[in-house]
Design a protein around this motif. Structure first.
Motif, PDB file in Angstrom:
ATOM      1  N   GLU A   1      82.218  31.287 -18.734  1.00  0.00           N
ATOM      2  CA  GLU A   1      82.365  29.822 -18.301  1.00  0.00           C
ATOM      3  C   GLU A   1      81.191  28.914 -18.574  1.00  0.00           C
ATOM      4  O   GLU A   1      80.220  29.363 -17.703  1.00  0.00           O
TER       5      GLU A   1
ATOM      6  N   TYR B   1      84.597  35.960 -27.654  1.00  0.00           N
ATOM      7  CA  TYR B   1      85.409  34.936 -26.549  1.00  0.00           C
ATOM      8  C   TYR B   1      84.569  34.106 -25.899  1.00  0.00           C
ATOM      9  O   TYR B   1      83.737  34.206 -25.015  1.00  0.00           O
TER      10      TYR B   1
ATOM     11  N   HIS C   1      84.929  31.393 -23.135  1.00  0.00           N
ATOM     12  CA  HIS C   1      85.559  30.878 -21.863  1.00  0.00           C
ATOM     13  C   HIS C   1      85.511  29.472 -21.918  1.00  0.00           C
ATOM     14  O   HIS C   1      84.735  28.846 -22.214  1.00  0.00           O
ATOM     15  N   ARG C   2      86.077  28.920 -20.826  1.00  0.00           N
ATOM     16  CA  ARG C   2      86.116  27.498 -20.529  1.00  0.00           C
ATOM     17  C   ARG C   2      84.865  27.024 -20.503  1.00  0.00           C
ATOM     18  O   ARG C   2      83.872  27.607 -20.004  1.00  0.00           O
TER      19      ARG C   2
ATOM     20  N   ILE D   1      88.137  33.557 -29.907  1.00  0.00           N
ATOM     21  CA  ILE D   1      89.154  32.872 -28.953  1.00  0.00           C
ATOM     22  C   ILE D   1      88.811  31.853 -28.374  1.00  0.00           C
ATOM     23  O   ILE D   1      87.554  32.146 -27.496  1.00  0.00           O
TER      24      ILE D   1
ATOM     25  N   GLU E   1      88.583  28.862 -25.403  1.00  0.00           N
ATOM     26  CA  GLU E   1      89.479  28.628 -24.068  1.00  0.00           C
ATOM     27  C   GLU E   1      89.241  26.961 -24.035  1.00  0.00           C
ATOM     28  O   GLU E   1      88.501  26.397 -24.607  1.00  0.00           O
ATOM     29  N   GLU E   2      89.930  26.570 -22.856  1.00  0.00           N
ATOM     30  CA  GLU E   2      89.651  25.193 -22.446  1.00  0.00           C
ATOM     31  C   GLU E   2      88.312  24.568 -22.923  1.00  0.00           C
ATOM     32  O   GLU E   2      87.424  24.922 -21.893  1.00  0.00           O
TER      33      GLU E   2
ATOM     34  N   LYS F   1      92.597  28.019 -28.229  1.00  0.00           N
ATOM     35  CA  LYS F   1      93.722  28.697 -27.393  1.00  0.00           C
ATOM     36  C   LYS F   1      94.028  27.621 -26.156  1.00  0.00           C
ATOM     37  O   LYS F   1      95.190  27.485 -25.819  1.00  0.00           O
ATOM     38  N   GLY F   2      92.688  27.095 -25.572  1.00  0.00           N
ATOM     39  CA  GLY F   2      92.673  26.210 -24.495  1.00  0.00           C
ATOM     40  C   GLY F   2      92.847  24.723 -24.750  1.00  0.00           C
ATOM     41  O   GLY F   2      92.499  24.392 -26.052  1.00  0.00           O
TER      42      GLY F   2
ATOM     43  N   ALA G   1      89.777  22.587 -26.749  1.00  0.00           N
ATOM     44  CA  ALA G   1      88.975  23.580 -27.290  1.00  0.00           C
ATOM     45  C   ALA G   1      88.621  23.104 -28.811  1.00  0.00           C
ATOM     46  O   ALA G   1      89.362  22.190 -29.391  1.00  0.00           O
TER      47      ALA G   1
ATOM     48  N   THR H   1      93.265  19.928 -29.296  1.00  0.00           N
ATOM     49  CA  THR H   1      92.153  20.850 -29.921  1.00  0.00           C
ATOM     50  C   THR H   1      91.800  20.160 -31.170  1.00  0.00           C
ATOM     51  O   THR H   1      92.477  19.278 -31.695  1.00  0.00           O
TER      52      THR H   1
END
Lengths: 251, 475, 387
Positions: free
Chosen positions: B229, B257, B259-260, B285, B287-288, B313-314, B317, B346
């Protein structure tokens, strides 16, 4: 006693969850010409589009009262029919729709004028304002230059003769000649009794006009209201010089 | 009108559908010969001294590889011999490049003539064996450790951070996706593992020139980058694989990956030798409110397939994918980008620029899918192709699909040629044809160059100049 | 290939003469597939072939009585019946031009399997009034219609009405043009399953201006293939596929072989009430097509939740000697700002949308001369249905 036409009360507006207007108050009596100035991003266009009812602008607090009626949640077409006319900063292109046909439709919607009569009116107006008649047979704003689009907006306003005309930066992206023409139409409508809310970043169009009041919008609030002296101050020292607490005339 | 029309001829040949872009007009499909046995996989795992779970992962992937069909859209001109992959596990492999003399002669000559600095040599040669990657690690090591950043070879991560690796490895790009991802997971070797802890911003780009133990192993390298994050990292992957005189196949993978609120920029500049079939699997991927930017520059290789992919995904994003492909000579680049919008608000942006010269072929293959519920999402795709001569070709196969009415996808593409007039104008100002071409190509990709650190821009410019110089078209 | 036994096995047609169109046996049909290539993430067919399978000529009768045709043409094909009222300057013959073959795909296999008779028209002099062709089906059957048109050294406007009301209807139109100026208006108004294929071969000096408006049925597969072979041949193709609670898969393929050929494809589709509107537009410029220009612009407007829009413009350029090549696509909602602009001039939402769609129809049919007003009234009717 002047009649109050537009009253904006504690107006808070969000666009996509972001607060743009943070409590705007002002009143415009019928037939008055007010100017709203402010730096880029201060919320000027938001104010114009919110009064006209753009669905993207959500009023989270406050009210808009027009002609004694609350219109805060009214549909844009209802507001237009009540007499609010917005001249757009960026008028959109509508392909396949001829200017003349569109104007006929507008006149029918907003003034109840039948097609044939409207046709004559439109041609007469073009002549009166000294515009090119050929623009009427083109598609609405398609391939029009910035100046031409603004002129077309003015022509519509002139035809519709609204109670309240909101002008969103009518002077941006136009040359001096067009600017004079645009200012001329505004002055004319003003003289005929239309209330005007003029939004501008520069003061240059004001050389040709005579506003009753000037408001300065900064970060979503009207920080100060006053007369033409504010325009001079801004021209000389920029928007930074104008602050609610420092300027003599307060909103 | 007795004369037969072209259409009739085509119909007689039964080839209309082929002509219509359902298949790339390239002579032959890649054929896989031979087979990979369980023993081979066990041997690889044993040499790497892997824990049981990784061995199981490989074996599962091998099963999938055997089951999955060959993707119909993959076409090439060479056969791939699976038997030769079994060599990969043998550490005594001798065709590793250790020295200047192992390079193909024409490339060596190019360098000798140009006398270019070290960093450029790395790019131009992809010669990792002469690059001291240990020094990069040691230099950064201390600072990294203080902040909790992990950057180690993938094999080491399997040993030292099994929990982290298990949580992400193969989760972003699973083996079952297609035949080549299964093959990759079965045979992976080499690559980097990067972990950026919460809130940590890495202020300078990390350049990765990993040690690839035995040369052939690097052909299946696996990079896993986890940005926790609010972290920030820019990762630059140079062309890090050795070159061989013989023909080879590359099937690498990058999993990201984000993350937020994290930001990841991942830049690849690939200049493989012209005998590599390069198949890339890259996916992130996101996230938010996180952001992932791919820059994919493909210059070398015989055939390249690469489509950096972003899964938004989030909510909120964002992603940007910049793809530059140069096919100079009879090579094929099948590149593009893929984006899936799964969440509201997104946004994605794909910018593809391809240059085809001297019989080169570029294919843009892109996918943008906005799923229902991804409200107010926006996608823009622009792909421009520049064709420098008559023998060269450019194709675009975009696929834009929106199931969400409040979303929008905008796609634009142009194909242009190097106009004679433009060339003549430049010639008349004393600029040679080669110079003119490289100038035009650089102008064409300037938008993408802007996003790169200065020294990389310089290197890339050199590479392109070289491509069009008289000694160019290396390999 | 032909044998009497085989033709005896086939359902008997209106005519015993079967010498002019390609035949296909049931056995050969079984081997055919709908698509030569399987779907991939980037190349996918959106035609629900299963529906055609369920309503194939192997399952449904291949004969049907004529029904009420909304528009009578110079050639009216309704069910298995045909009637003609040809103007001067148009000669009637039989058979095809060989621009479509049963072996190409399963759907064409079905087409030829069910086809009773193919007609050939030769336009021998300039036509003032449009040549009107109507293809119609209002009964549960699989019916094939097949019309071929030859035009050389003439100018002619052509209108094709395509009505699939029930069952499954297949219409194939073949066209060979040379030194000809043609305007082609195709109006598809479907309820049931429809398959349409246009195959056009444009020789030297051929210029085609086409406008297609389709109101989809349960599943409408509408495909137009143009091969620009002659030097300087030109095509302006405009299309407006609309699906309201229905599905249309609109495919346009333009192949440019001739030098200095020019093509421009512009499609604007709408999908509404869980409708599916798909446009796949291919433009391919071959090596021989030096100094040509090619463009595909594809746009789909999704009108509400649950509707699907797919736009796949493909551009393939095999030569560096190209004047210009571009494509663009957009899948989106109605432009909110444009809608607001119109509403601020007093139009309500529906009126504003209708004005837009109307405007798009007007703009798309602007390249027509003789058929412009026909095209506009056809779009106007569709817009009414849409809103």
């Amino acid at each position: 006693m002047v009649m109050l036409m537009l009253k904006v009360e504690n107006l808070h507006v969000n666009v996509a969850e972001k607060e743009i207007l943070r409590g705007v108050d002002f009143e415009l009596a019928s037939g008055e010409l007010h100017v709203v100035m402010g730096p880029n991003g201060s919320g000027k266009s938001t104010l114009a589009l919110t009064i006209a009812g753009h669905p993207r602008y959500t009023v989270t607090k406050g009210r808009i009262i027009f002609d004694g009626e609350e219109v805060t949640r009214a549909k844009p077409e209802e507001r237009a029919r009540k007499g609010i006319f917005l001249s757009f900063q960026h008028p959109v292109e509508v392909e396949g729709v001829k200017v003349i046909n569109f104007f006929q439709r507008t006149l029918k919607n907003l003034r109840g004028i039948e097609e044939v009569e409207a046709y004559d009116m439109i041609f007469k107006a073009v002549e009166e304002l000294g515009f090119e008649g050929s623009m009427l047979s083109r598609e609405l704003n398609v391939g029009f230059s910035g100046g031409e689009r603004k002129k077309l907006e003015m022509l519509q306003a002139y035809l519709v003769k609204p109670k309240l005309l909101i002008l969103d930066e009518p002077d941006s992206g136009v040359d001096v000649d067009s600017l004079k023409v645009i200012a001329g139409v505004i002055a004319r409508l003003h003289k005929e009794g239309t209330g005007i809310l003029l939004i501008t970043h520069y003061g240059r169009i004001l050389e040709y006009l005579n506003p009753q009041r000037v408001h300065v919008l900064k970060e979503g609030r009207l920080v100060v209201s006053g007369g033409m002296e504010l325009v001079k101050l801004i021209e000389e020292k920029g928007f930074a010089a104008v602050n609610g607490d420092e300027t003599a005339v307060k909103a | 009108m007795k004369q037969q029309s072209r259409l009739e001829e085509i119909l007689k040949a039964g080839s209309l559908e082929e002509i219509l872009g359902t298949a790339v007009p390239y002579p032959k499909e890649i054929e896989l010969r031979g087979e990979i046995t369980e023993d081979v996989i066990r041997e690889i795992s044993r040499i790497k001294n892997e824990p049981e779970w990784m061995l199981r992962h490989r074996l599962k992937a091998l099963e999938l590889f055997k089951k999955l069909p060959m993707p119909r859209w993959v076409v090439g001109i060479e056969e791939l011999d699976l038997e030769s992959f079994s060599l990969y596990s043998k550490p005594e492999v001798s065709n590793e490049i250790k020295d200047w003399d192992d390079l193909p002669e024409n490339i060596r000559k190019t360098f000798e003539r140009l006398n270019i600095p070290e960093i450029e040599k790395r790019f131009l040669s992809g010669l990792t064996a002469v690059f001291d990657s240990e020094s990069v690690y040691s230099q950064l090591k201390e600072e990294f450790e203080k902040k909790g950043i992990i950057m180690v070879p993938m094999e080491e991560a399997v040993q030292r951070y099994p929990d982290l690796v298990k949580r992400y490895f193969g989760r972003v790009f699973p083996p079952g996706e297609h035949k080549f991802s299964a093959l990759h997971h079965a045979l992976w070797s080499g690559g980097a593992f990067v972990y950026i802890p919460k809130g940590v911003r890495v202020p300078f780009p990390i350049e990765a020139f990993f040690v690839i133990g035995s040369a052939l192993e690097g052909q299946f390298e696996h990079t896993l980058l986890i940005a926790d994050e609010g972290s920030y990292v820019h990762f630059i992957e140079g062309c890090s694989a050795p070159m061989y005189k013989g023909f080879s196949f590359h099937d690498g993978m990058v999993e990201i990956y984000a993350h937020r609120n994290a930001t990841v920029k991942f830049t690849t500049i690939q200049n493989w030798s012209r005998n590599v079939i390069n198949f890339n699997n890259k996916r992130a991927i996101i996230e938010e409110n996180a952001y992932v930017e791919w820059i994919e520059g493909s210059i070398g290789s015989h055939i390249t397939y690469t489509y950096p992919s972003s899964v938004l995904k989030g909510e909120g994003a964002r992603t940007a994918q910049y793809v530059v492909s140069l096919s100079n000579g009879q090579y094929l680049k099948d590149t593009g980008a893929k984006t899936w919008h799964l969440a509201p608000n997104t946004s994605s942006k794909i910018v593809s620029k391809s240059i085809s010269a001297n019989g080169g072929i570029n294919i843009y293959r892109g996918l943008v899918r906005i799923l229902k519920g991804a409200k107010n999402s926006t996608a823009t795709v622009s792909c421009d192709s520049l064709i420098l001569d008559e023998e060269s070709k450019a194709y675009t196969y975009p696929h834009n699909q929106s199931d969400e009415p409040s979303a929008s996808i905008i796609h634009e593409a142009t194909t242009g040629k190097l106009g004679e007039d433009k060339l003549f104008y430049m010639n008349s100002r004393g600029i040679s044809e080669e110079e003119a071409k490289s100038l035009i190509v650089l102008g064409f990709i300037s938008e993408i160059l802007e996003g790169l650190p200065f020294e990389y821009v310089e290197v890339l410019k050199k590479v392109i100049e070289l491509e069009f110089s008289e000694v160019g078209g290396v390999g | 290939m032909r044998s009497n036994e085989l033709s005896n096995e086939r359902p008997s047609g209106l005519s015993d003469e079967r010498s002019n169109e390609p035949l296909i046996t049931r056995e050969a049909l079984e081997k055919l597939t709908y698509q030569k290539y399987g779907d991939s993430p980037t190349i996918k067919s959106y035609t629900k072939w299963k529906l055609f399978e369920e309503n194939s000529p192997l399952r449904l009768p291949t004969e049907a009585k004529a029904g009420e045709v909304p528009i009578r043409g110079n050639i009216t094909l309704s069910g298995s019946e045909a009637s003609f009222d040809l103007p001067d300057g148009v000669e009637l013959g039989e058979g095809t031009l060989g621009l479509s073959q049963p072996e190409e795909s399963r759907i064409l296999g079905f087409h030829f399997y069910a086809l009773k008779k193919a007609y050939r028209l030769k336009i021998t002099r300039d036509l003032v009034e449009p040549l009107v062709i109507a293809s119609h089906l209002s009964r549960r059957a699989f019916i094939s219609h097949h019309i071929s048109i030859e035009a050389e050294d003439v100018k002619a406007p052509i209108i094709i009405y395509d009505f699939a009301g029930k069952g499954a209807k297949s219409l194939v139109v073949e066209l060979k043009a040379r030194n000809a100026e043609l305007e082609i208006l195709t109006v598809g108004r479907h309820r049931a399953l429809s398959h349409y294929l246009l195959r056009a071969s444009l020789g030297e000096g051929a210029s085609v201006r086409a406008f297609t408006v389709i109101s989809a049925g349960e599943m409408s597969h509408h495909r137009e293939d143009y091969s620009l072979e002659g030097k300087g041949s030109e095509l302006i193709l405009r299309g407006m596929p609309i699906a309201i609670g229905s599905a249309v898969d609109y495919l346009t393929n333009v192949l440019q072989y001739g030098e200095k050929t020019a093509s421009e494809t512009r499609v604007h589709g709408f999908s509404y009430e869980n409708g599916w509107t798909v446009h796949r537009g291919v433009a391919k410029v071959f090596e021989s097509a030096r100094n040509s220009s090619s463009g595909v612009v594809s746009q789909i407007t999704i009108m509400d939740e649950g509707s699907l829009g797919v736009s796949v413009p493909m551009l393939e350029v095999d030569t560096g000697e190209i004047e210009s090549a571009f494509h663009s696509s957009a899948v989106r909602q109605f432009d909110e700002d444009a809608l607001f602009y119109l509403r601020s001039r007093g139009l309500d939402s529906d009126e504003a949308m209708s004005l837009f769609v109307h405007g798009i129809g007007e703009a798309l049919s602007g390249h027509l001369e003789r058929l412009r007003s026909k095209a506009r009234s056809a779009t106007a009717e569709l817009v009414e249905e849409l809103l």
